[in-house]
Design a protein around this motif. Structure first.
Motif, PDB file in Angstrom:
ATOM      1  N   VAL A  33       0.889  -1.158   0.000  1.00  0.00           N
ATOM      2  CA  VAL A  33       0.000   0.000   0.000  1.00  0.00           C
ATOM      3  C   VAL A  33       0.928   1.208   0.000  1.00  0.00           C
ATOM      4  CG1 VAL A  33      -1.830   1.224   1.226  1.00  0.00           C
ATOM      5  CG2 VAL A  33      -1.739  -1.279   1.316  1.00  0.00           C
ATOM      6  N   VAL A  34       0.777   2.087  -0.994  1.00  0.00           N
ATOM      7  CA  VAL A  34       1.689   3.215  -1.186  1.00  0.00           C
ATOM      8  C   VAL A  34       0.898   4.523  -1.148  1.00  0.00           C
ATOM      9  CG1 VAL A  34       3.372   4.279  -2.749  1.00  0.00           C
ATOM     10  CG2 VAL A  34       3.168   1.782  -2.660  1.00  0.00           C
ATOM     11  N   LEU A  35       1.320   5.449  -0.316  1.00  0.00           N
ATOM     12  CA  LEU A  35       0.715   6.783  -0.286  1.00  0.00           C
ATOM     13  C   LEU A  35       1.395   7.647  -1.335  1.00  0.00           C
ATOM     14  CD1 LEU A  35      -1.140   8.922   1.140  1.00  0.00           C
ATOM     15  CD2 LEU A  35       0.885   9.493   2.505  1.00  0.00           C
ATOM     16  N   ILE A  36       0.611   8.229  -2.235  1.00  0.00           N
ATOM     17  CA  ILE A  36       1.174   9.131  -3.236  1.00  0.00           C
ATOM     18  C   ILE A  36       1.333  10.513  -2.598  1.00  0.00           C
ATOM     19  CG2 ILE A  36       0.826  10.259  -5.471  1.00  0.00           C
ATOM     20  CD1 ILE A  36       1.571   7.335  -5.682  1.00  0.00           C
ATOM     21  N   CYS A  37       2.585  10.964  -2.496  1.00  0.00           N
ATOM     22  CA  CYS A  37       2.899  12.244  -1.857  1.00  0.00           C
ATOM     23  C   CYS A  37       2.933  13.388  -2.858  1.00  0.00           C
ATOM     24  CB  CYS A  37       4.241  12.151  -1.137  1.00  0.00           C
ATOM     25  SG  CYS A  37       4.259  10.898   0.152  1.00  0.00           S
ATOM     26  N   ALA A  38       3.253  13.091  -4.101  1.00  0.00           N
ATOM     27  CA  ALA A  38       3.293  14.109  -5.157  1.00  0.00           C
ATOM     28  C   ALA A  38       3.040  13.426  -6.490  1.00  0.00           C
ATOM     29  CB  ALA A  38       4.650  14.808  -5.176  1.00  0.00           C
ATOM     30  N   HIS A  39       2.206  14.038  -7.311  1.00  0.00           N
ATOM     31  CA  HIS A  39       1.890  13.498  -8.630  1.00  0.00           C
ATOM     32  C   HIS A  39       1.698  14.686  -9.573  1.00  0.00           C
ATOM     33  CE1 HIS A  39      -0.986  10.967 -11.318  1.00  0.00           C
ATOM     34  NE2 HIS A  39       0.273  10.858 -11.723  1.00  0.00           N
ATOM     35  N   THR A  40       2.638  14.822 -10.486  1.00  0.00           N
ATOM     36  CA  THR A  40       2.599  15.916 -11.443  1.00  0.00           C
ATOM     37  C   THR A  40       2.859  15.369 -12.838  1.00  0.00           C
ATOM     38  OG1 THR A  40       4.963  16.424 -11.376  1.00  0.00           O
ATOM     39  CG2 THR A  40       3.581  17.471  -9.680  1.00  0.00           C
ATOM     40  N   ALA A  41       2.894  16.238 -13.804  1.00  0.00           N
ATOM     41  CA  ALA A  41       3.210  15.822 -15.172  1.00  0.00           C
ATOM     42  C   ALA A  41       4.646  15.292 -15.257  1.00  0.00           C
ATOM     43  CB  ALA A  41       3.019  16.997 -16.132  1.00  0.00           C
ATOM     44  N   GLU A  42       5.496  15.623 -14.276  1.00  0.00           N
ATOM     45  CA  GLU A  42       6.891  15.160 -14.267  1.00  0.00           C
ATOM     46  C   GLU A  42       7.041  13.773 -13.652  1.00  0.00           C
ATOM     47  OE1 GLU A  42       6.389  18.646 -13.044  1.00  0.00           O
ATOM     48  OE2 GLU A  42       6.432  18.913 -15.211  1.00  0.00           O
ATOM     49  N   GLY A  43       5.972  13.200 -13.126  1.00  0.00           N
ATOM     50  CA  GLY A  43       6.031  11.875 -12.532  1.00  0.00           C
ATOM     51  C   GLY A  43       5.348  11.841 -11.179  1.00  0.00           C
ATOM     52  N   VAL A  95      -0.602  17.401  10.517  1.00  0.00           N
ATOM     53  CA  VAL A  95      -0.416  18.851  10.580  1.00  0.00           C
ATOM     54  C   VAL A  95      -1.763  19.505  10.840  1.00  0.00           C
ATOM     55  CG1 VAL A  95       1.625  19.015   9.086  1.00  0.00           C
ATOM     56  CG2 VAL A  95      -0.646  19.051   8.062  1.00  0.00           C
ATOM     57  N   PRO A  96      -1.760  20.720  11.409  1.00  0.00           N
ATOM     58  CA  PRO A  96      -3.026  21.445  11.547  1.00  0.00           C
ATOM     59  C   PRO A  96      -3.622  21.709  10.162  1.00  0.00           C
ATOM     60  CG  PRO A  96      -1.268  22.517  12.798  1.00  0.00           C
ATOM     61  CD  PRO A  96      -0.630  21.462  11.956  1.00  0.00           C
ATOM     62  N   GLU A  97      -4.938  21.739  10.105  1.00  0.00           N
ATOM     63  CA  GLU A  97      -5.609  21.925   8.815  1.00  0.00           C
ATOM     64  C   GLU A  97      -5.260  23.267   8.173  1.00  0.00           C
ATOM     65  OE1 GLU A  97     -10.103  21.724   6.973  1.00  0.00           O
ATOM     66  OE2 GLU A  97      -9.690  20.826   8.918  1.00  0.00           O
ATOM     67  N   ILE A 108       0.356  17.013   1.863  1.00  0.00           N
ATOM     68  CA  ILE A 108      -0.200  15.966   1.010  1.00  0.00           C
ATOM     69  C   ILE A 108      -1.718  16.015   1.022  1.00  0.00           C
ATOM     70  CG2 ILE A 108      -0.319  13.460   0.678  1.00  0.00           C
ATOM     71  CD1 ILE A 108       2.450  13.362   2.120  1.00  0.00           C
ATOM     72  N   GLY A 109      -2.277  16.395   2.137  1.00  0.00           N
ATOM     73  CA  GLY A 109      -3.731  16.502   2.297  1.00  0.00           C
ATOM     74  C   GLY A 109      -4.040  17.594   3.297  1.00  0.00           C
ATOM     75  N   ARG A 110      -5.304  17.698   3.678  1.00  0.00           N
ATOM     76  CA  ARG A 110      -5.706  18.771   4.605  1.00  0.00           C
ATOM     77  C   ARG A 110      -4.937  18.708   5.919  1.00  0.00           C
ATOM     78  NH1 ARG A 110     -10.714  18.946   6.660  1.00  0.00           N
ATOM     79  NH2 ARG A 110     -10.774  16.697   6.597  1.00  0.00           N
ATOM     80  N   THR A 111      -4.728  17.485   6.450  1.00  0.00           N
ATOM     81  CA  THR A 111      -4.068  17.350   7.751  1.00  0.00           C
ATOM     82  C   THR A 111      -2.891  16.381   7.704  1.00  0.00           C
ATOM     83  OG1 THR A 111      -5.634  15.622   8.411  1.00  0.00           O
ATOM     84  CG2 THR A 111      -6.186  17.908   9.014  1.00  0.00           C
ATOM     85  N   GLY A 161      -6.475   7.630   1.411  1.00  0.00           N
ATOM     86  CA  GLY A 161      -5.397   7.464   2.395  1.00  0.00           C
ATOM     87  C   GLY A 161      -5.869   7.684   3.816  1.00  0.00           C
ATOM     88  N   ALA A 162      -6.558   6.722   4.406  1.00  0.00           N
ATOM     89  CA  ALA A 162      -7.079   6.833   5.764  1.00  0.00           C
ATOM     90  C   ALA A 162      -5.948   6.800   6.792  1.00  0.00           C
ATOM     91  CB  ALA A 162      -8.062   5.703   6.032  1.00  0.00           C
ATOM     92  N   ASP A 163      -6.159   7.453   7.939  1.00  0.00           N
ATOM     93  CA  ASP A 163      -5.140   7.532   8.991  1.00  0.00           C
ATOM     94  C   ASP A 163      -4.658   6.170   9.471  1.00  0.00           C
ATOM     95  OD1 ASP A 163      -5.032  10.257   8.919  1.00  0.00           O
ATOM     96  OD2 ASP A 163      -5.984  10.585  10.867  1.00  0.00           O
ATOM     97  N   ASP A 164      -5.572   5.179   9.575  1.00  0.00           N
ATOM     98  CA  ASP A 164      -5.133   3.871  10.058  1.00  0.00           C
ATOM     99  C   ASP A 164      -4.204   3.192   9.049  1.00  0.00           C
ATOM    100  OD1 ASP A 164      -7.326   3.529   8.321  1.00  0.00           O
ATOM    101  OD2 ASP A 164      -7.955   1.680   9.296  1.00  0.00           O
TER     102      ASP A 164
END
Length: 196
Positions: A33-43, A95-97, A108-111, A161-164
């Protein structure tokens, strides 16, 4: 705008999880299971969520990096984040929202964010820092169009990407849990599954 696609035929998967399908060609990602941290036209860049490195102790790692602890260091789990740059650390954390993101932090997301700077390790070593955090060594990377091609070949399924999944310690169940969250019974999947 940097970090976002302007091509309506492509989907930005930042913040989503990839769930390896049976028959994944790369054994390093089997049942991952992989969390996508960044996804752009560059990869794309992601961190594996379900490969703990129990042989690597966070306290020992701090010592190797010359980061002093006073006995109040947080117990942070260390994981295999992927095969690219395995000596490089990435801290996934809450992180704080609302608020600014300092240099070295990628929201990566709101929090949820990823930080690559030493100061977060120093905070954790002193018992401070974010409420939830894990350290990954290495990352998974895809060249432009590579991830999309792997998805078209049924290599990956996407989910939320749920917290658990991100912070939870039940690694042996994460792959099944991620599939079930998508309404899929893992026992019904086969390596020869075709596309509809």
């Amino acid at each position: 705008m940097a970090g976002h696609f302007d091509n309506s035929t492509q989907t930005n998967l930042t913040g989503k999880v990839l769930i390896a399908m049976p028959g994944m060609a790369d054994p390093r990602f089997e049942r991952s299971v992989v969390l996508i941290c960044a996804h752009t036209a560059e990869g794309a860049m992601g961190l594996v969520l379900n490969r703990p490195l129990p042989e690597i102790d966070f306290g020992d790692l701090l010592e190797q990096l010359g980061i002093a602890t006073d006995g109040s260091a947080r117990r942070i789990e260390v994981r295999f984040g992927g095969p690219v740059e395995p000596g490089r650390g990435f801290v996934l954390h809450s992180v704080p929202e609302h608020g600014d993101d300092p240099e070295g932090r990628l929201r990566i997301g709101r929090t949820l964010a990823m930080t690559t700077t030493r100061d977060i390790l120093e905070d954790l070593a002193q018992g401070h820092g974010p409420d939830a955090a894990v350290l990954t060594l290495g990352y998974a990377g895809w060249a432009p169009g590579q991830l999309e091609a792997e998805m078209m070949q049924n290599g990956w399924l996407t989910g939320e990407g749920a917290d658990d999944l991100i912070f939870g310690p039940a690694h042996t169940d994460k792959w099944q849990k991620a599939l079930r969250a998508q309404g899929i019974d893992p026992s019904l999947l086969s390596a020869a599954a075709g596309r509809a």
